[in-house]
Write an enzyme that holds these catalytic residues in place. Structure first.
Site, mmCIF file in Angstrom:
data_model
loop_
_atom_site.group_PDB
_atom_site.id
_atom_site.type_symbol
_atom_site.label_atom_id
_atom_site.label_comp_id
_atom_site.label_asym_id
_atom_site.label_seq_id
_atom_site.Cartn_x
_atom_site.Cartn_y
_atom_site.Cartn_z
ATOM 1 N N ALA A 42 -15.698 62.410 -52.060
ATOM 2 C CA ALA A 42 -14.722 61.835 -51.133
ATOM 3 C C ALA A 42 -15.396 61.363 -49.849
ATOM 4 C CB ALA A 42 -13.630 62.853 -50.821
ATOM 5 N N GLY A 251 -25.525 63.384 -44.873
ATOM 6 C CA GLY A 251 -26.146 62.815 -46.061
ATOM 7 C C GLY A 251 -25.184 61.969 -46.867
ATOM 8 N N ASP A 252 -23.920 62.392 -46.888
ATOM 9 C CA ASP A 252 -22.898 61.615 -47.602
ATOM 10 C C ASP A 252 -22.611 60.309 -46.876
ATOM 11 O OD1 ASP A 252 -22.649 63.702 -49.436
ATOM 12 O OD2 ASP A 252 -21.092 64.684 -48.253
#
Length: 299
Positions: A42, A251-252
């Site tokens: 998400a 990181g996402d």
């Protein structure tokens, strides 16, 4: 603009702040408890869509308040959420996150509905995957599902990005043919089955390349990231300096921003520079999705 599909996890993050991470058997005091939508899948979908990409999220939530909050957050960013399944009798995935004074975090993930993202669900939404150009995967849904989606996407000639976290040793048949594999220095050693060794980035990049990854990338935290150039030599992309408040989801954000730039037709080097700018902004704010920048903040 190419279409992106993210097949992955949807969680609700419960975040508290600590002076230092607890050791084994140690109790520490936490300051506050915030609920923030998260989950690696998400988060990556949110980051890419909020920056202007055409993104569809595939995954599962429970029929609960956390699931509804997660959907609302994704929709706020412009993510297509109509194919997300709501599973009765199971809770939305949960992450328990402790953030220390330096902005670093420790995370415990409880899969919940993410475990219901199985092959039958993937088959029911296969047309969405096949209609997309870029497929993003992580490892917070059943591993069998990751392998299944990766194989189908590779067969269809898609750009397939794997963010191998939570890290585990990966079979070569999964790695072979992936477009991008993007671990950090700790994750890459687990991916390669050498968790006790110290990462040597150039060596590990060339190992991934030899295993069939078109563009291996290793993120280096405050030192940016590295990849291989057209001649097979290691190339560094520096980080953008920032005063970190909370690294949760950084990181996402990097992965989502990189995918957004690639979807716009940019070369990998430019996509990595764009991702570095986005993640540098994200670490200066608390939480995962709420910290991710809009396009106007980067450009």
């Amino acid at each position: 603009m190419k279409k992106i599909v993210v097949v992955g996890s949807i969680n609700m993050d419960y975040v508290t702040h600590v002076q230092q991470q607890p050791g084994v058997g140690e109790t520490v005091s936490g300051q506050g408890l915030d609920l923030k939508p998260g989950g690696k899948g998400a988060n990556q979908a949110y980051a890419a869509a909020y920056l202007g990409a055409d993104v569809t999220m595939l995954g599962a939530i429970g029929n609960d308040a956390a699931g509804r909050m997660s959907l609302e957050s994704l929709q706020h960013a412009g993510v297509h959420t109509e194919y997300i399944q709501t599973v009765e009798g199971v809770s939305t995935g949960t992450a328990l996150i402790a953030v220390n004074a330096e902005g670093d975090n420790s995370i415990i993930v409880i899969p919940g509905a993410n475990d219901k993202v199985d092959r039958s669900y993937v088959d029911s939404v296969m047309e969405v995957i096949l209609a997309s150009d870029i497929v993003i995967l992580q490892l917070e849904i059943p591993f069998d599902t990751v392998c299944y989606v990766a194989e189908k996407a590779k067969q269809a000639g898609k750009t397939v990005i794997l963010d191998p976290a939570p890290a585990r040793e990966l079979p070569e048949e999964l790695i072979r043919g992936l477009t991008i594999v993007k671990p950090n220095q700790t994750e890459i050693m687990k991916v390669l089955g050498r968790a006790e060794e110290t990462c040597q980035p150039e060596r590990e990049l060339n190992t991934l390349k030899a295993m069939g990854v078109a563009h291996p990338i290793i993120t280096l935290g405050s030192k940016g990231c590295c990849t291989l150039d057209a001649d097979g030599k290691m190339e560094n992309v520096p980080a953008v300096k920032a005063s970190a408040v909370d690294t949760t989801g950084a990181g996402d954000c990097f992965t989502g921003a990189m995918a957004c730039s690639l979807a716009e037709g940019n070369p990998l080097e430019k996509a990595l520079e764009f991702a570095a700018k986005a993640s540098a902004i994200a670490v200066t704010r608390a939480g995962a999705q709420p910290s991710f920048p809009s396009r106007k903040e980067i450009c």
